[in-house]
Write an enzyme that holds these catalytic residues in place. Structure first.
Site, PDB file in Angstrom:
ATOM      1  N   ASP A 108       2.405 -10.713   4.875  1.00  0.00           N
ATOM      2  CA  ASP A 108       3.162 -10.205   5.391  1.00  0.00           C
ATOM      3  C   ASP A 108       4.563 -11.327   5.803  1.00  0.00           C
ATOM      4  OD1 ASP A 108       2.422  -6.939   4.822  1.00  0.00           O
ATOM      5  OD2 ASP A 108       1.092  -8.148   5.480  1.00  0.00           O
ATOM      6  N   THR A 177      -0.788  -3.482   1.978  1.00  0.00           N
ATOM      7  CA  THR A 177      -1.042  -4.524   3.045  1.00  0.00           C
ATOM      8  C   THR A 177      -2.839  -4.622   3.125  1.00  0.00           C
ATOM      9  OG1 THR A 177       1.008  -4.977   4.162  1.00  0.00           O
ATOM     10  CG2 THR A 177      -1.458  -5.648   4.735  1.00  0.00           C
TER      11      THR A 177
HETATM   12  N1  LIG Z   1       0.952   7.444   7.128  1.00  0.00           N
HETATM   13  C1  LIG Z   1       1.638   6.400   6.871  1.00  0.00           C
HETATM   14  N2  LIG Z   1       1.887   5.406   7.849  1.00  0.00           N
HETATM   15  C2  LIG Z   1       2.865   4.382   7.859  1.00  0.00           C
HETATM   16  N3  LIG Z   1       2.526   4.096   6.823  1.00  0.00           N
HETATM   17  C3  LIG Z   1       2.304   5.047   5.043  1.00  0.00           C
HETATM   18  C4  LIG Z   1       1.419   6.096   5.880  1.00  0.00           C
HETATM   19  N4  LIG Z   1       1.005   6.695   4.187  1.00  0.00           N
HETATM   20  C5  LIG Z   1       1.482   5.088   3.429  1.00  0.00           C
HETATM   21  N5  LIG Z   1       2.408   4.446   4.857  1.00  0.00           N
HETATM   22  C6  LIG Z   1       2.586   2.335   3.858  1.00  0.00           C
HETATM   23  O1  LIG Z   1       3.274   3.158   2.801  1.00  0.00           O
HETATM   24  C7  LIG Z   1       2.879   1.912   1.675  1.00  0.00           C
HETATM   25  C8  LIG Z   1       2.080   2.829   0.237  1.00  0.00           C
HETATM   26  O2  LIG Z   1       0.696   3.339   1.019  1.00  0.00           O
HETATM   27  P1  LIG Z   1      -0.370   3.266   0.269  1.00  0.00           P
HETATM   28  O3  LIG Z   1      -1.132   2.339  -0.086  1.00  0.00           O
HETATM   29  O4  LIG Z   1      -1.864   4.339   0.867  1.00  0.00           O
HETATM   30  O5  LIG Z   1       0.045   4.747  -1.177  1.00  0.00           O
HETATM   31  C9  LIG Z   1       1.687   1.296   2.060  1.00  0.00           C
HETATM   32  O6  LIG Z   1       2.970  -0.129   2.977  1.00  0.00           O
HETATM   33  P2  LIG Z   1       2.306  -1.016   3.058  1.00  0.00           P
HETATM   34  O7  LIG Z   1       1.444  -1.124   2.227  1.00  0.00           O
HETATM   35  O8  LIG Z   1       3.964  -1.843   3.019  1.00  0.00           O
HETATM   36  O9  LIG Z   1       1.541  -1.057   4.942  1.00  0.00           O
HETATM   37  C10 LIG Z   1       1.780   2.342   3.625  1.00  0.00           C
HETATM   38  O10 LIG Z   1       1.392   1.459   4.719  1.00  0.00           O
HETATM   39 MG   LIG Z   2       4.919  -4.019   3.472  1.00  0.00          MG
END
Ligand SMILES: Nc1ncnc2c1ncn2[C@@H]1O[C@H](COP(=O)(O)O)[C@@H](OP(=O)(O)O)[C@H]1O
Ligand SMILES: [Mg+2]
Length: 357
Positions: A108, A177
């Site tokens: 990242d 991530t």
């Molecule tokens: N409730 C939440 N709070 C903070 N970030 C969230 C979240 N739900 C999803 N995200 C972020 O949105 C992205 C897609 O989420 P997911 O894979 O669960 O669908 C991921 O980003 P990052 O990987 O860039 O942190 C995840 O961290």
């Molecule tokens: Mg990210």
């Protein structure tokens, strides 16, 4: 005797020669700087800047798209390199509202550094919001070679200037991530989005491990398209696997038990699941639903691409999302293409009113 009686003094000749050299240097220095930057040889920011410090005025969205694609790819190289080294330096930045670990890795951080500085060096006055902290003491000058790739030139015939102060760039240097740490590589993307007056107009989603890039510009062009048909009655619904909340229950309640749910990582991956993507590791779905809090760098690029292709991404109650100001959105997410989006909204419960993610 010299013709017409003129005698050339050696000192005069030398001064004349030096003056000539000075003029030539002045005339060609800009040109040479341009050539050097063409080969990506580095140097001062002005070499590759599409906007000089004094030019708060305008930026060309077609140039921003070219740089956004390059930034996503350069970031992706870092993401791949760190994953392949198996030394991720995994840390938790804290907890999400639901209590999950908000993870960060060297992938990242290093991707963020490349992506941020490439965009910042090229568009110095533009507002850039990125998921990760930018370490100003670890600045890297990355010069754009000012070449717009052929596929972009083919789709978008003319430059498209907008006021620089109307632009907000959103960078996600590594989406999914959590899955990256689990070595689930297909879910991982790098993303850049450009919003103008808060509206998403340009999106890039890059998959570093399959080296696939999707881009699109609203009222411009794209290198990706919608599939020919979608199942609106019993849609395949793609949802989060690590930030799911009540999404499965809500989806089954709304569309019935015949509906299949695909848990997957990454907001970028889930938007690509709605499109006609040649990558063989990409699953396909008819709808993308998210019900927990989410950040704008996770969704802006997908929103721009869907919008450019005639699709929609809104909150679950059908509200458009504004990509300025605060980092996050409440009210969940519904993404669709070639469907009656408003009819889908009417079917779903309004999370903002019920207060239940
Ligand atoms: N409730 C939440 N709070 C903070 N970030 C969230 C979240 N739900 C999803 N995200 C972020 O949105 C992205 C897609 O989420 P997911 O894979 O669960 O669908 C991921 O980003 P990052 O990987 O860039 O942190 C995840 O961290
Ligand atoms: Mg990210």
């Amino acid at each position: 005797m010299a013709p017409m009686g003129i005698r050339l003094s050696p000192l005069g000749v030398a001064v004349f020669f030096l003056l000539g050299l000075g003029v030539l240097y002045h005339l060609y220095s800009g040109f040479l700087a341009g050539r050097f930057s063409l080969f990506g040889l580095g140097g001062e920011p002005a070499g590759g800047a599409a906007q000089s410090e004094g030019d708060g005025g305008a930026v060309d969205l077609r140039e921003m798209l070219a740089v956004a694609v390059l930034a996503a790819e350069r970031g992706g190289e870092e993401v791949r390199r760190v994953r392949e080294s198996n030394v991720l330096h995994e840390k938790s930045k804290g907890k999400t509202r639901e209590g999950a670990d908000d993870k960060m890795t060297s992938g990242d951080v290093l991707s963020n550094r490349k992506m941020f500085y490439l965009l910042k060096t090229t568009f110095p006055t533009v507002q850039i919001n990125t998921e990760e902290h930018v370490d100003a003491s670890d600045k890297e000058v990355i010069v754009w070679n000012r070449k717009i790739p052929e596929d972009i030139l083919k789709e978008i015939a003319a430059p498209k200037e907008v006021p620089a102060e109307s632009v907000t760039v959103w960078i996600d240097p590594l989406d999914a991530t959590q899955e990256y740490t689990e070595d689930l590589r297909k879910y991982v993307t790098t993303m850049v989005c450009v919003a103008v007056n808060g509206k998403p107009v340009l999106g890039v989603i890059h998959k570093p491990f399959s080296e696939y890039t999707a881009w699109a510009m609203v009222d411009g062009g794209s290198n990706v398209k919608a599939r020919s048909s979608y199942n609106e009655k019993t849609p395949k619904i793609i949802v989060s696997r690590s930030h799911a909340g009540m999404v499965k229950q809500i989806a089954l309640m709304t569309f019935g038990n015949q509906t299949s749910i695909i848990p997957a990582g990454g907001a970028g991956y889930k938007v690509l699941a709605l499109l006609d993507v040649p990558d063989t590791s990409q699953e396909k779905a008819d709808l993308y639903i998210h019900v927990t809090y989410i950040k704008k760098w996770d969704i802006c690029a997908g929103n721009a691409i869907l919008k450019a292709l005639g699709g929609h991404m809104t909150t679950l109650s059908g509200k458009e999302i504004s990509y300025t100001g605060s980092d996050g959105i409440e009210g969940g997410l519904l993404a669709s293409i070639k469907m009656n989006h408003q009819a889908l909204v009417r079917k779903l419960p309004d999370l903002e009113k019920s207060g239940h993610p």
